[in-house]
Design a protein around this motif. Sequence first.
Motif, PDB file in Angstrom:
ATOM      1  N   GLY A   2       0.835  -1.190   0.000  1.00  7.35           N
ATOM      2  CA  GLY A   2       0.000   0.000   0.000  1.00  7.35           C
ATOM      3  C   GLY A   2       0.875   1.247   0.000  1.00  7.35           C
ATOM      4  O   GLY A   2       2.107   1.169   0.069  1.00  7.35           O
ATOM      5  N   PRO A   3       0.249   2.410  -0.058  1.00  2.00           N
ATOM      6  CA  PRO A   3       1.003   3.666  -0.106  1.00  2.00           C
ATOM      7  C   PRO A   3       1.624   4.059   1.229  1.00  2.00           C
ATOM      8  O   PRO A   3       2.469   4.938   1.291  1.00  2.00           O
ATOM      9  CB  PRO A   3      -0.041   4.687  -0.544  1.00  2.00           C
ATOM     10  N   GLY A   4       1.235   3.405   2.320  1.00  2.00           N
ATOM     11  CA  GLY A   4       1.746   3.738   3.646  1.00  2.00           C
ATOM     12  C   GLY A   4       0.679   4.386   4.501  1.00  2.00           C
ATOM     13  O   GLY A   4      -0.284   4.961   3.985  1.00  2.00           O
ATOM     14  N   ALA A   5       0.841   4.288   5.796  1.00  2.00           N
ATOM     15  CA  ALA A   5      -0.095   4.911   6.739  1.00  2.00           C
ATOM     16  C   ALA A   5       0.122   6.418   6.739  1.00  2.00           C
ATOM     17  O   ALA A   5       1.118   6.925   6.237  1.00  2.00           O
ATOM     18  CB  ALA A   5       0.121   4.335   8.136  1.00  2.00           C
ATOM     19  N   VAL A   6      -0.817   7.123   7.342  1.00  2.00           N
ATOM     20  CA  VAL A   6      -0.727   8.578   7.460  1.00  2.00           C
ATOM     21  C   VAL A   6      -0.608   8.921   8.944  1.00  2.00           C
ATOM     22  O   VAL A   6      -1.377   8.423   9.763  1.00  2.00           O
ATOM     23  CB  VAL A   6      -1.978   9.250   6.843  1.00  2.00           C
ATOM     24  N   ASP A   7       0.379   9.757   9.297  1.00  2.00           N
ATOM     25  CA  ASP A   7       0.522  10.137  10.699  1.00  2.00           C
ATOM     26  C   ASP A   7      -0.509  11.200  11.062  1.00  2.00           C
ATOM     27  O   ASP A   7      -1.284  11.647  10.225  1.00  2.00           O
ATOM     28  CB  ASP A   7       1.963  10.586  11.013  1.00  2.00           C
ATOM     29  N   ARG A   8      -0.535  11.621  12.318  1.00  2.00           N
ATOM     30  CA  ARG A   8      -1.580  12.561  12.754  1.00  2.00           C
ATOM     31  C   ARG A   8      -1.435  13.947  12.144  1.00  2.00           C
ATOM     32  O   ARG A   8      -2.351  14.752  12.206  1.00  2.00           O
ATOM     33  CB  ARG A   8      -1.673  12.617  14.264  1.00  2.00           C
ATOM     34  N   ASN A   9      -0.293  14.222  11.519  1.00  2.00           N
ATOM     35  CA  ASN A   9      -0.103  15.501  10.817  1.00  2.00           C
ATOM     36  C   ASN A   9      -0.460  15.399   9.340  1.00  2.00           C
ATOM     37  O   ASN A   9      -0.277  16.354   8.589  1.00  2.00           O
ATOM     38  CB  ASN A   9       1.351  15.977  10.955  1.00  2.00           C
ATOM     39  N   GLY A  10      -0.940  14.219   8.924  1.00  2.00           N
ATOM     40  CA  GLY A  10      -1.339  14.035   7.539  1.00  2.00           C
ATOM     41  C   GLY A  10      -0.190  13.676   6.612  1.00  2.00           C
ATOM     42  O   GLY A  10      -0.370  13.625   5.399  1.00  2.00           O
ATOM     43  N   GLN A  11       0.981  13.409   7.178  1.00  2.00           N
ATOM     44  CA  GLN A  11       2.142  13.043   6.364  1.00  2.00           C
ATOM     45  C   GLN A  11       2.173  11.531   6.145  1.00  2.00           C
ATOM     46  O   GLN A  11       1.954  10.756   7.063  1.00  2.00           O
ATOM     47  CB  GLN A  11       3.446  13.480   7.048  1.00  2.00           C
ATOM     48  N   ARG A  12       2.461  11.120   4.917  1.00  2.00           N
ATOM     49  CA  ARG A  12       2.527   9.706   4.577  1.00  2.00           C
ATOM     50  C   ARG A  12       3.799   9.095   5.171  1.00  2.00           C
ATOM     51  O   ARG A  12       4.875   9.646   5.050  1.00  2.00           O
ATOM     52  CB  ARG A  12       2.542   9.562   3.059  1.00  2.00           C
ATOM     53  N   ILE A  13       3.668   7.967   5.866  1.00  2.00           N
ATOM     54  CA  ILE A  13       4.805   7.246   6.440  1.00  2.00           C
ATOM     55  C   ILE A  13       5.281   6.251   5.379  1.00  2.00           C
ATOM     56  O   ILE A  13       4.509   5.399   4.945  1.00  2.00           O
ATOM     57  CB  ILE A  13       4.400   6.511   7.730  1.00  2.00           C
ATOM     58  N   PRO A  14       6.533   6.352   4.939  1.00  2.00           N
ATOM     59  CA  PRO A  14       7.014   5.453   3.880  1.00  2.00           C
ATOM     60  C   PRO A  14       6.997   3.993   4.314  1.00  2.00           C
ATOM     61  O   PRO A  14       7.210   3.668   5.479  1.00  2.00           O
ATOM     62  CB  PRO A  14       8.454   5.908   3.635  1.00  2.00           C
ATOM     63  N   MET A  15       6.759   3.109   3.355  1.00  2.00           N
ATOM     64  CA  MET A  15       6.755   1.676   3.614  1.00  2.00           C
ATOM     65  C   MET A  15       8.199   1.185   3.715  1.00  2.00           C
ATOM     66  O   MET A  15       9.096   1.725   3.073  1.00  2.00           O
ATOM     67  CB  MET A  15       6.032   0.945   2.479  1.00  2.00           C
ATOM     68  N   SER A  16       8.420   0.147   4.513  1.00  2.00           N
ATOM     69  CA  SER A  16       9.773  -0.376   4.702  1.00  2.00           C
ATOM     70  C   SER A  16      10.131  -1.460   3.697  1.00  2.00           C
ATOM     71  O   SER A  16      11.280  -1.877   3.612  1.00  2.00           O
ATOM     72  CB  SER A  16       9.934  -0.903   6.128  1.00  2.00           C
ATOM     73  N   VAL A  17       9.143  -1.950   2.934  1.00  2.00           N
ATOM     74  CA  VAL A  17       9.387  -2.970   1.922  1.00  2.00           C
ATOM     75  C   VAL A  17       8.755  -2.538   0.606  1.00  2.00           C
ATOM     76  O   VAL A  17       7.905  -1.650   0.585  1.00  2.00           O
ATOM     77  CB  VAL A  17       8.832  -4.359   2.345  1.00  2.00           C
ATOM     78  N   ALA A  18       9.172  -3.194  -0.476  1.00  2.00           N
ATOM     79  CA  ALA A  18       8.630  -2.899  -1.798  1.00  2.00           C
ATOM     80  C   ALA A  18       8.293  -4.209  -2.499  1.00  2.00           C
ATOM     81  O   ALA A  18       8.779  -5.282  -2.119  1.00  2.00           O
ATOM     82  CB  ALA A  18       9.654  -2.115  -2.612  1.00  2.00           C
ATOM     83  N   ALA A  19       7.471  -4.132  -3.536  1.00  2.00           N
ATOM     84  CA  ALA A  19       7.147  -5.314  -4.330  1.00  2.00           C
ATOM     85  C   ALA A  19       8.441  -5.938  -4.838  1.00  2.00           C
ATOM     86  O   ALA A  19       9.355  -5.236  -5.259  1.00  2.00           O
ATOM     87  CB  ALA A  19       6.236  -4.930  -5.489  1.00  2.00           C
ATOM     88  N   GLY A  20       8.518  -7.258  -4.741  1.00  2.00           N
ATOM     89  CA  GLY A  20       9.709  -7.976  -5.179  1.00  2.00           C
ATOM     90  C   GLY A  20      10.669  -8.313  -4.055  1.00  2.00           C
ATOM     91  O   GLY A  20      11.531  -9.173  -4.214  1.00  2.00           O
ATOM     92  N   ASP A  21      10.547  -7.636  -2.906  1.00  2.00           N
ATOM     93  CA  ASP A  21      11.410  -7.940  -1.765  1.00  2.00           C
ATOM     94  C   ASP A  21      11.085  -9.323  -1.203  1.00  2.00           C
ATOM     95  O   ASP A  21       9.945  -9.790  -1.286  1.00  2.00           O
ATOM     96  CB  ASP A  21      11.208  -6.924  -0.627  1.00  2.00           C
ATOM     97  N   HIS A  22      12.090  -9.973  -0.624  1.00  2.00           N
ATOM     98  CA  HIS A  22      11.888 -11.196   0.139  1.00  2.00           C
ATOM     99  C   HIS A  22      11.945 -10.806   1.611  1.00  2.00           C
ATOM    100  O   HIS A  22      12.824 -10.039   2.007  1.00  2.00           O
ATOM    101  CB  HIS A  22      12.954 -12.243  -0.202  1.00  2.00           C
ATOM    102  N   VAL A  23      10.978 -11.297   2.366  1.00  2.00           N
ATOM    103  CA  VAL A  23      10.850 -10.872   3.754  1.00  2.00           C
ATOM    104  C   VAL A  23      10.680 -12.069   4.686  1.00  2.00           C
ATOM    105  O   VAL A  23      10.274 -13.157   4.265  1.00  2.00           O
ATOM    106  CB  VAL A  23       9.649  -9.917   3.941  1.00  2.00           C
ATOM    107  N   LEU A  24      10.979 -11.840   5.956  1.00  2.00           N
ATOM    108  CA  LEU A  24      10.731 -12.807   7.011  1.00  2.00           C
ATOM    109  C   LEU A  24       9.407 -12.419   7.653  1.00  2.00           C
ATOM    110  O   LEU A  24       9.217 -11.258   8.043  1.00  2.00           O
ATOM    111  CB  LEU A  24      11.865 -12.765   8.043  1.00  2.00           C
ATOM    112  N   ILE A  25       8.488 -13.369   7.741  1.00  2.00           N
ATOM    113  CA  ILE A  25       7.153 -13.074   8.262  1.00  2.00           C
ATOM    114  C   ILE A  25       6.936 -13.831   9.569  1.00  2.00           C
ATOM    115  O   ILE A  25       7.576 -14.843   9.820  1.00  2.00           O
ATOM    116  CB  ILE A  25       6.057 -13.436   7.237  1.00  2.00           C
ATOM    117  N   PRO A  26       6.014 -13.336  10.404  1.00  2.00           N
ATOM    118  CA  PRO A  26       5.742 -14.030  11.667  1.00  2.00           C
ATOM    119  C   PRO A  26       5.068 -15.379  11.412  1.00  2.00           C
ATOM    120  O   PRO A  26       4.446 -15.590  10.378  1.00  2.00           O
ATOM    121  CB  PRO A  26       4.807 -13.076  12.413  1.00  2.00           C
TER     122      PRO A  26
END
Length: 87
Positions: free
Chosen positions: A35-59
């Motif tokens: 997704g595009p990322g969450a929005v903080d209380r000031n309305g600023q978009r919080i960048p995502m820490s991963v991108a499509a194509g990344d390999h990740v460790l999941i719970p």
Amino acid sequence: MSFLRNIKNLAPLMDRVLVQRIKPEAKTASVLAVGPGAVDRNGQRIPMSVAAGDHVLIPQFGGSPVKVGEEEYTLYRDSEILAKITE
């Protein structure tokens, strides 16, 4: 979600990450979409820490399962992703 015929039609919202396990029993997954990322209380978009194509460790548990045909996927929040695997 029987109405979903193609996983490419699923666009994660906010800080959600769509992943597919590399092997059904694995704790690693490939990121398909973010997704595009969450929005903080000031309305600023919080960048995502991963991108499509990344390999990740999941719970081991958690996430929201999504099944399309015989394929299984899971939606996680960005903060639930444990680590990004680098080459």
